[in-house]
Design a protein around this motif. Sequence first.
Motif, mmCIF file in Angstrom:
data_model
loop_
_atom_site.group_PDB
_atom_site.id
_atom_site.type_symbol
_atom_site.label_atom_id
_atom_site.label_comp_id
_atom_site.label_asym_id
_atom_site.label_seq_id
_atom_site.Cartn_x
_atom_site.Cartn_y
_atom_site.Cartn_z
ATOM 1 N N PHE A 40 0.773 -1.096 0.279
ATOM 2 C CA PHE A 40 -0.124 0.209 -0.062
ATOM 3 C C PHE A 40 0.814 1.247 0.029
ATOM 4 C CE2 PHE A 40 -2.772 -3.279 1.934
ATOM 5 C CZ PHE A 40 -3.890 -2.826 1.108
ATOM 6 N N GLY A 41 0.742 2.081 -0.942
ATOM 7 C CA GLY A 41 1.294 3.402 -1.015
ATOM 8 C C GLY A 41 0.419 4.399 0.246
ATOM 9 N N VAL A 42 1.034 4.956 1.095
ATOM 10 C CA VAL A 42 0.463 5.719 2.240
ATOM 11 C C VAL A 42 1.105 7.038 2.264
ATOM 12 C CG1 VAL A 42 -0.330 3.702 3.232
ATOM 13 C CG2 VAL A 42 1.623 4.633 4.076
ATOM 14 N N LEU A 43 0.751 8.022 2.780
ATOM 15 C CA LEU A 43 1.180 9.302 3.147
ATOM 16 C C LEU A 43 2.253 9.368 4.375
ATOM 17 C CD1 LEU A 43 -1.501 12.078 2.192
ATOM 18 C CD2 LEU A 43 0.469 11.111 0.769
ATOM 19 N N GLY A 44 1.635 8.665 5.410
ATOM 20 C CA GLY A 44 2.365 8.730 6.756
ATOM 21 C C GLY A 44 2.600 9.903 7.555
ATOM 22 N N THR A 45 2.015 10.965 6.987
ATOM 23 C CA THR A 45 2.230 12.429 7.501
ATOM 24 C C THR A 45 0.977 13.010 7.577
ATOM 25 O OG1 THR A 45 2.350 13.190 5.164
ATOM 26 C CG2 THR A 45 4.502 12.769 6.394
ATOM 27 N N ASP A 46 -0.023 12.259 7.482
ATOM 28 C CA ASP A 46 -1.453 12.891 7.458
ATOM 29 C C ASP A 46 -2.570 12.302 8.552
ATOM 30 O OD1 ASP A 46 -3.744 14.426 6.336
ATOM 31 O OD2 ASP A 46 -4.459 12.791 5.155
ATOM 32 N N GLU A 47 -2.282 12.769 9.898
ATOM 33 C CA GLU A 47 -3.086 12.328 10.949
ATOM 34 C C GLU A 47 -4.590 12.802 10.704
ATOM 35 O OE1 GLU A 47 -3.349 12.678 15.659
ATOM 36 O OE2 GLU A 47 -1.640 13.378 14.709
ATOM 37 N N PRO A 48 -5.762 11.977 10.867
ATOM 38 C CA PRO A 48 -5.491 10.688 11.361
ATOM 39 C C PRO A 48 -5.588 9.431 10.302
ATOM 40 C CG PRO A 48 -7.772 11.413 11.408
ATOM 41 C CD PRO A 48 -7.235 12.392 10.810
ATOM 42 N N ASN A 49 -5.320 9.692 8.976
ATOM 43 C CA ASN A 49 -5.618 8.908 7.950
ATOM 44 C C ASN A 49 -4.411 7.834 8.192
ATOM 45 O OD1 ASN A 49 -8.254 9.165 6.751
ATOM 46 N ND2 ASN A 49 -7.209 11.033 5.843
ATOM 47 N N SER A 50 -3.241 8.470 8.033
ATOM 48 C CA SER A 50 -1.980 7.489 8.142
ATOM 49 C C SER A 50 -0.837 8.391 8.630
ATOM 50 C CB SER A 50 -1.553 7.025 6.776
ATOM 51 O OG SER A 50 -1.030 7.848 5.739
ATOM 52 N N PHE A 51 -0.337 7.824 9.792
ATOM 53 C CA PHE A 51 0.838 8.721 10.518
ATOM 54 C C PHE A 51 1.727 7.929 11.411
ATOM 55 C CE2 PHE A 51 -2.950 8.903 13.181
ATOM 56 C CZ PHE A 51 -2.394 8.712 14.533
ATOM 57 N N ILE A 52 2.816 8.346 12.003
ATOM 58 C CA ILE A 52 3.480 7.447 12.611
ATOM 59 C C ILE A 52 3.439 7.965 14.060
ATOM 60 C CG2 ILE A 52 5.893 7.271 13.128
ATOM 61 C CD1 ILE A 52 5.614 6.377 10.608
ATOM 62 N N ASP A 53 2.858 6.507 14.911
ATOM 63 C CA ASP A 53 2.591 6.679 16.236
ATOM 64 C C ASP A 53 3.875 7.009 17.043
ATOM 65 O OD1 ASP A 53 2.367 5.746 19.106
ATOM 66 O OD2 ASP A 53 0.439 4.982 18.333
ATOM 67 N N PRO A 54 3.921 8.160 17.655
ATOM 68 C CA PRO A 54 5.087 8.679 18.388
ATOM 69 C C PRO A 54 5.875 7.556 19.185
ATOM 70 C CG PRO A 54 3.152 9.866 19.046
ATOM 71 C CD PRO A 54 2.664 9.076 17.689
ATOM 72 N N LYS A 55 4.894 6.755 20.060
ATOM 73 C CA LYS A 55 5.097 5.833 20.964
ATOM 74 C C LYS A 55 5.650 4.553 20.239
ATOM 75 C CE LYS A 55 1.872 7.525 24.366
ATOM 76 N NZ LYS A 55 0.772 7.022 25.172
ATOM 77 N N THR A 56 5.187 3.990 19.426
ATOM 78 C CA THR A 56 5.503 2.948 18.942
ATOM 79 C C THR A 56 6.415 3.032 17.591
ATOM 80 O OG1 THR A 56 3.499 2.498 17.222
ATOM 81 C CG2 THR A 56 3.460 1.800 19.666
ATOM 82 N N GLN A 93 1.147 3.904 -10.889
ATOM 83 C CA GLN A 93 0.965 3.288 -12.251
ATOM 84 C C GLN A 93 2.493 2.582 -12.576
ATOM 85 O OE1 GLN A 93 0.557 7.544 -14.148
ATOM 86 N NE2 GLN A 93 -1.523 7.016 -14.477
ATOM 87 N N GLN A 94 3.310 2.900 -12.073
ATOM 88 C CA GLN A 94 4.731 2.290 -12.442
ATOM 89 C C GLN A 94 4.808 0.929 -11.491
ATOM 90 O OE1 GLN A 94 7.704 5.370 -11.344
ATOM 91 N NE2 GLN A 94 6.715 6.897 -12.615
ATOM 92 N N GLY A 95 3.912 0.560 -10.946
ATOM 93 C CA GLY A 95 3.672 -0.795 -10.237
ATOM 94 C C GLY A 95 4.696 -1.000 -8.856
ATOM 95 N N HIS A 96 5.218 0.350 -8.443
ATOM 96 C CA HIS A 96 5.867 0.399 -7.133
ATOM 97 C C HIS A 96 5.105 -0.026 -5.935
ATOM 98 C CE1 HIS A 96 8.920 2.987 -9.588
ATOM 99 N NE2 HIS A 96 8.873 1.944 -9.746
ATOM 100 N N VAL A 97 3.738 0.368 -5.965
ATOM 101 C CA VAL A 97 2.873 0.037 -4.925
ATOM 102 C C VAL A 97 1.485 -0.591 -5.691
ATOM 103 C CG1 VAL A 97 3.452 1.616 -3.491
ATOM 104 C CG2 VAL A 97 1.626 2.255 -5.106
#
Length: 277
Positions: A40-56, A93-97
Motif C-alpha cells: 500500500f502506498g501511504v502518506l504517513g504524514t496525514d493524521e488521522p488517515n496515516s501517520f507515525i505513532d510517536p510511541k511505537t 502506475q509504475q507498479g511500485h505499490v
Amino acid sequence: MGNRRTFIAVAAALAAQLSFAASAHADQLAEIKKKGEIVFGVLGTDEPNSFIDPKTRELVGYEIDLAKAVARKIGVKPVFKQLSVAARIPELQQGHVDVLAATLTHNKEREAQVDFALTHFVTGSKVMVRSASGITALPQLANKKVVTVRGGTQETNIRAVVPTANIVTFENTQQAFQALQQGKGIAYVNDESSLLADYGKLGPAAKNFTILPTSIGVEAIALGLRKGEKNLKGVVDATLRELETSGAANGLFNKWYGPGTRPNMAKRTFTISTDKI
C-alpha cells in the motif's frame, strides 16, 4: 518457401509479443496472492488517515486499518510504503505499490489515470488563518501568502475561490502546517478532517489560529487502484462493504475521527456505499 518462412517468423514474433503482453497484464490479484503480500502506498504524514505513532514508531490511522482489512480479506501480509502527495499516482502506475491508501481524492480528472474503490471518507477543504490577521472570510486572502501541500487538490480548490492568492506549496501537510506556525504564510489549506486534527495538536496555542467556516468543495476520498484490475477492485470493494454492513466502518470512523479524538467530529455523515462521484 521464402514467403512461408517469413510468414512463420512473423507469426512466431507476433505470438511472442502476445505472450509478453499477457504476462505483462497478468491478473494483479493473483500476483499479490502469489507473492504473499500487498503493498500500500501511504502518506504517513496525514493524521488521522496515516501517520507515525510517536510511541511505537509504527504507521497507524484510519486508512491503515482499512488497508489491513483488505490484506486480511485476501490472506496476505500488508506492506506500507510512504509516498509524497505528488508521487502517489506515478508510483501506482509504475507498479511500485499495489494500492493507494493515501488520502486520494476521487475526481473526474483522476479517473483517466487510476480506478477508485468505494468512497471511504467524505470531506471538504478548509482554511486555517492566523487570528491576528483579522481575516474572517475567503475573499480576504486575495494577494496573501497561503500555504498548502504540493500535488493535492487543495491548491486547485483555493485557486478557484481566490485566484490572486499567493500559493506556496510544501512536500507534505506537516511542513505546510509548520510554515503557518512559523509565520511563513497567513493561511493554511487542508482537508477539513486533517485540518481539525492539526488544530487539535496546537494545545494552548490554538487561540492564535482560526478555521474559517466556509468549506471549499466536497471531496470523496477512496483507495486508488491501477486501471482495469477488476478482480483486485472487486475484493477491495467487498472488504469495504463488509466493514460497512457489520458496523466496523462506523467504529473505525469513531476511533480516528469521532468525539474525543483530535478531529473531534460529532458523527459520520456518509456511508461506504458507492464508487461514483
